[in-house]
Design a protein around this motif. Structure first.
Motif, PDB file in Angstrom:
ATOM      1  N   ASP A   1       0.815  -1.223   0.000  1.00  0.00           N
ATOM      2  CA  ASP A   1       0.000   0.000   0.000  1.00  0.00           C
ATOM      3  C   ASP A   1       0.844   1.267   0.000  1.00  0.00           C
ATOM      4  O   ASP A   1       0.555   2.212  -0.733  1.00  0.00           O
ATOM      5  CB  ASP A   1      -0.943   0.025   1.201  1.00  0.00           C
ATOM      6  CG  ASP A   1      -2.038  -1.028   1.124  1.00  0.00           C
ATOM      7  OD1 ASP A   1      -2.307  -1.529   0.012  1.00  0.00           O
ATOM      8  OD2 ASP A   1      -2.624  -1.345   2.179  1.00  0.00           O
ATOM      9  N   GLN A   2       1.888   1.302   0.851  1.00  0.00           N
ATOM     10  CA  GLN A   2       2.724   2.502   0.940  1.00  0.00           C
ATOM     11  C   GLN A   2       3.511   2.725  -0.345  1.00  0.00           C
ATOM     12  O   GLN A   2       3.609   3.840  -0.832  1.00  0.00           O
ATOM     13  CB  GLN A   2       3.679   2.424   2.144  1.00  0.00           C
ATOM     14  CG  GLN A   2       4.433   3.709   2.371  1.00  0.00           C
ATOM     15  CD  GLN A   2       3.499   4.900   2.600  1.00  0.00           C
ATOM     16  OE1 GLN A   2       2.673   4.882   3.520  1.00  0.00           O
ATOM     17  NE2 GLN A   2       3.603   5.924   1.778  1.00  0.00           N
TER      18      GLN A   2
ATOM     19  N   ALA B   1       1.135   4.049  -2.975  1.00  0.00           N
ATOM     20  CA  ALA B   1       0.820   5.466  -2.728  1.00  0.00           C
ATOM     21  C   ALA B   1       2.008   6.351  -3.102  1.00  0.00           C
ATOM     22  O   ALA B   1       1.840   7.400  -3.741  1.00  0.00           O
ATOM     23  CB  ALA B   1       0.437   5.668  -1.261  1.00  0.00           C
TER      24      ALA B   1
ATOM     25  N   LYS C   1       2.326   9.317  -6.022  1.00  0.00           N
ATOM     26  CA  LYS C   1       2.811  10.668  -5.712  1.00  0.00           C
ATOM     27  C   LYS C   1       3.953  11.066  -6.643  1.00  0.00           C
ATOM     28  O   LYS C   1       3.997  12.197  -7.131  1.00  0.00           O
ATOM     29  CB  LYS C   1       3.272  10.761  -4.253  1.00  0.00           C
ATOM     30  CG  LYS C   1       2.135  10.800  -3.257  1.00  0.00           C
ATOM     31  CD  LYS C   1       2.665  10.885  -1.838  1.00  0.00           C
ATOM     32  CE  LYS C   1       1.543  10.772  -0.833  1.00  0.00           C
ATOM     33  NZ  LYS C   1       2.039  10.707   0.551  1.00  0.00           N
TER      34      LYS C   1
END
Length: 141
Positions: A25-26, A29, A33
């Motif tokens: 997930d990180q 994300a 970005k």
């Protein structure tokens, strides 16, 4: 593929679809970005290069050896261990910025970052901005 052609070529693979396959997930994300940041700074849409590199803009190079081709102006790849950012100008002029960046490693034109929370976003933005300016001067669009 021609004898001197790059192995890594632009493809029609969907960037968002590719990024959505990132399981962590990180990391997913962070990849979105970086995609948004590079899109904004380069003024070029994200495009897949090969099976796992996201590139922004292109430039045409020609070496003294006669080898020539097209490649991305700036880009990144969300690898398992790190986000790899391709800063095509290299890092020789960015020493002071790199000292302020935070936790990272570099290769010839690769900036390895474990996660965006480990670095200063504004310094990353400045490195990308300066690299794009260098590329625009050396390889005008």
């Amino acid at each position: 593929m021609a004898k001197n052609e790059n192995k890594t070529q632009a493809t029609s693979q969907d960037v968002v679809e590719y990024l959505n396959t990132i399981e962590d997930d990180q990391k997913r994300a962070d990849a979105f970005k970086v995609k948004d940041l590079m899109t904004r700074l380069s003024s070029h849409p994200a495009k897949m290069w090969g099976s796992s590199i996201i590139g922004f803009g292109t430039y045409h190079y020609k070496y003294d050896s006669g080898r020539e081709g097209d490649f991305l102006r700036v880009g990144f790849a969300p690898r398992k261990a790190n986000l790899v950012l391709y800063i095509m100008s290299g890092f020789s002029t960015y020493e002071s910025l790199l000292e302020e960046l935070g936790k990272h490693k570099t290769g010839k034109s690769c900036l390895y970052i474990k996660r965006l929370s480990d670095i200063d976003d504004s310094i990353l933005e400045e490195i990308i901005t300066q690299s794009l300016a260098y590329m625009a001067e050396k390889y005008p669009e």
